[in-house]
Design an enzyme around this catalytic site. Structure first.
Site, PDB file in Angstrom:
ATOM      1  N   LYS A  48      -0.038  16.129  25.747  1.00  0.00           N
ATOM      2  CA  LYS A  48      -1.486  15.981  25.803  1.00  0.00           C
ATOM      3  C   LYS A  48      -2.149  16.920  24.792  1.00  0.00           C
ATOM      4  O   LYS A  48      -1.807  18.100  24.712  1.00  0.00           O
ATOM      5  CB  LYS A  48      -1.996  16.287  27.214  1.00  0.00           C
ATOM      6  CG  LYS A  48      -3.484  16.029  27.415  1.00  0.00           C
ATOM      7  CD  LYS A  48      -3.870  16.240  28.863  1.00  0.00           C
ATOM      8  CE  LYS A  48      -5.354  15.966  29.093  1.00  0.00           C
ATOM      9  NZ  LYS A  48      -5.728  16.091  30.522  1.00  0.00           N
ATOM     10  N   SER A 105      -8.619  12.436  31.765  1.00  0.00           N
ATOM     11  CA  SER A 105      -8.647  12.782  30.350  1.00  0.00           C
ATOM     12  C   SER A 105      -7.300  12.554  29.652  1.00  0.00           C
ATOM     13  O   SER A 105      -7.231  12.596  28.424  1.00  0.00           O
ATOM     14  CB  SER A 105      -9.050  14.259  30.187  1.00  0.00           C
ATOM     15  OG  SER A 105      -8.106  15.109  30.824  1.00  0.00           O
ATOM     16  N   SER A 129      -7.220  13.555  36.343  1.00  0.00           N
ATOM     17  CA  SER A 129      -6.930  13.216  34.955  1.00  0.00           C
ATOM     18  C   SER A 129      -5.518  12.732  34.688  1.00  0.00           C
ATOM     19  O   SER A 129      -5.222  12.297  33.577  1.00  0.00           O
ATOM     20  CB  SER A 129      -7.226  14.416  34.048  1.00  0.00           C
ATOM     21  OG  SER A 129      -8.617  14.647  33.981  1.00  0.00           O
TER      22      SER A 129
END
Length: 369
Positions: A48, A105, A129
């Site tokens: 990420k 996210s 997320s």
């Protein structure tokens, strides 16, 4: 495997925009030198974006032989809503429908896994997320118990954020979580190493079901898909009370605390009281049932550029960041051609229960084309 994954990036990233940065040469070089005796030897994955350097979730995957291709997209900093991804010029798209968001996210992680480019990607979950993008894209997202995955910056004051994985299967995310678990010199207060559980269990599980936890009401059709997934012989739905307080104000206060922003003492006291109350309510619930099941999101994936109007999609997720319970999202069906996810929540430290119950509900799906 790495070469195939890079071919997948070349094919799908121009449409889905899930890559933040790509290191193809570095990935191929690592693949040529990998020790084939390692548990994740040669398995390609994405990190990420903006994951701190030296994070245990990454260094331990590397030590297990996994090969990073680069970083995956996440929302722009300071966005009101995090339920989208952005590569600097384009929104991350959903493989099921290019007009839809892949969630956030951990947006690029879910899009890449759903497109079949990588079997695994790292993420972080402060308010859903990992679970929200997994639900939007029809894959698996596991948020472990608070402290399950060590953090590069150690224990946070409020402890909302949990590192974890989005993957193709429950077995993949369970293995990866086990491999990166345990205390680290950067986070010595992390929970002890978590052995890989067997995704199995008793012949039947007792569960409670809630279609909503806050003020946001689910799309009845989403509720219908998730409720229908419980109609299997091994799942017994029990009518058990849950005395749950709304968590929106508490979450915002605790988020500000973790960010080092000024917090009014009265607001912090109220947030701690919500945490205590809801933790006790869940303890009471789990004295009667094995797991709590909800839809992961109140509705299916929204438009890729409509994230600010859809900040409510985390309403069923963020309460479990406050209480620190493990929760996993798995696909359980389709609605108008888009995935619907079910969230399974278990007692503290019982990711094995969440995974075992989720295995009974999960319906593996793949986007068309």
């Amino acid at each position: 495997m790495v070469a195939e994954a890079l071919d997948g990036v070349a094919r799908w990233d121009p449409l889905l925009h899930f890559i933040d940065t790509l290191d193809a040469d570095g990935a191929l070089s690592r693949a040529e030198r990998v020790d084939l005796g390692l548990p994740l030897a040669g398995v390609p994955f994405l990190i990420k974006a903006r994951t701190p350097a030296g994070s245990p979730i990454v260094t331990r995957l590397l030590a297990a032989g996994a090969i990073p291709l680069g970083t995956s997209t996440r929302a722009r900093p300071d966005a009101v809503s995090q339920t989208f991804g952005w590569n600097g010029s384009e929104y991350t798209r959903n493989p099921w429908d290019l007009s839809r968001s892949s969630g956030g996210s951990s947006a690029g992680a879910a899009a890449a896994v759903a497109a079949g480019v990588v079997p695994l990607a790292t993420g972080g979950d402060s308010a859903g997320s990992l679970r929200i993008p997994a639900s939007f894209c029809g894959v698996v997202g596991l948020k472990g118990t608070a402290g399950r995955v060590p953090r590069a910056d150690g224990r946070a004051l409020a402890g909302l954020t949990i590192g974890g994985f989005i993957g193709t299967t429950l077995e993949d995310v369970a293995l990866a979580t086990s491999l990166v678990s345990g205390p680290d010199r950067l986070d010595p207060s992390a929970l002890p190493h978590w052995p890989v559980p067997t995704v199995a269990g008793p012949e039947s599980w007792r569960v409670a079901y809630r279609s909503a936890l806050g003020l946001i009401q689910n799309d009845p059709a989403v509720n219908g898909v998730v409720r229908g997934s419980l109609a299997v012989p091994s799942i017994g739905v029990q009518d058990v009370a849950l005395d749950w307080l709304p968590v929106d104000s508490a979450w915002l206060t605790l988020r500000d605390l973790d960010a080092g922003l000024p917090v009014e003492p009265s607001a912090l006291q109220a947030a701690v009281q919500v945490r205590r109350h809801n933790s006790t309510a869940l303890a009471d619930l789990f004295s009667s049932v094995d797991a709590l099941i909800t839809p992961t999101t109140p509705r299916v994936a929204h438009g890729y550029d409509q994230h600010e109007q859809n900040i409510v999609v985390g309403d069923l997720c963020w309460g479990f960041n406050i209480t620190g319970h493990p929760a996993v999202s798995v696909p359980v069906g389709l609605l108008d051609g888009l995935p619907v996810g079910a969230q399974v929540v278990a007692p503290h430290g019982r990711e094995d229960v969440a995974l075992a119950v989720a295995a009974r509900l999960m319906m593996p799906i793949s986007p068309p084309g």
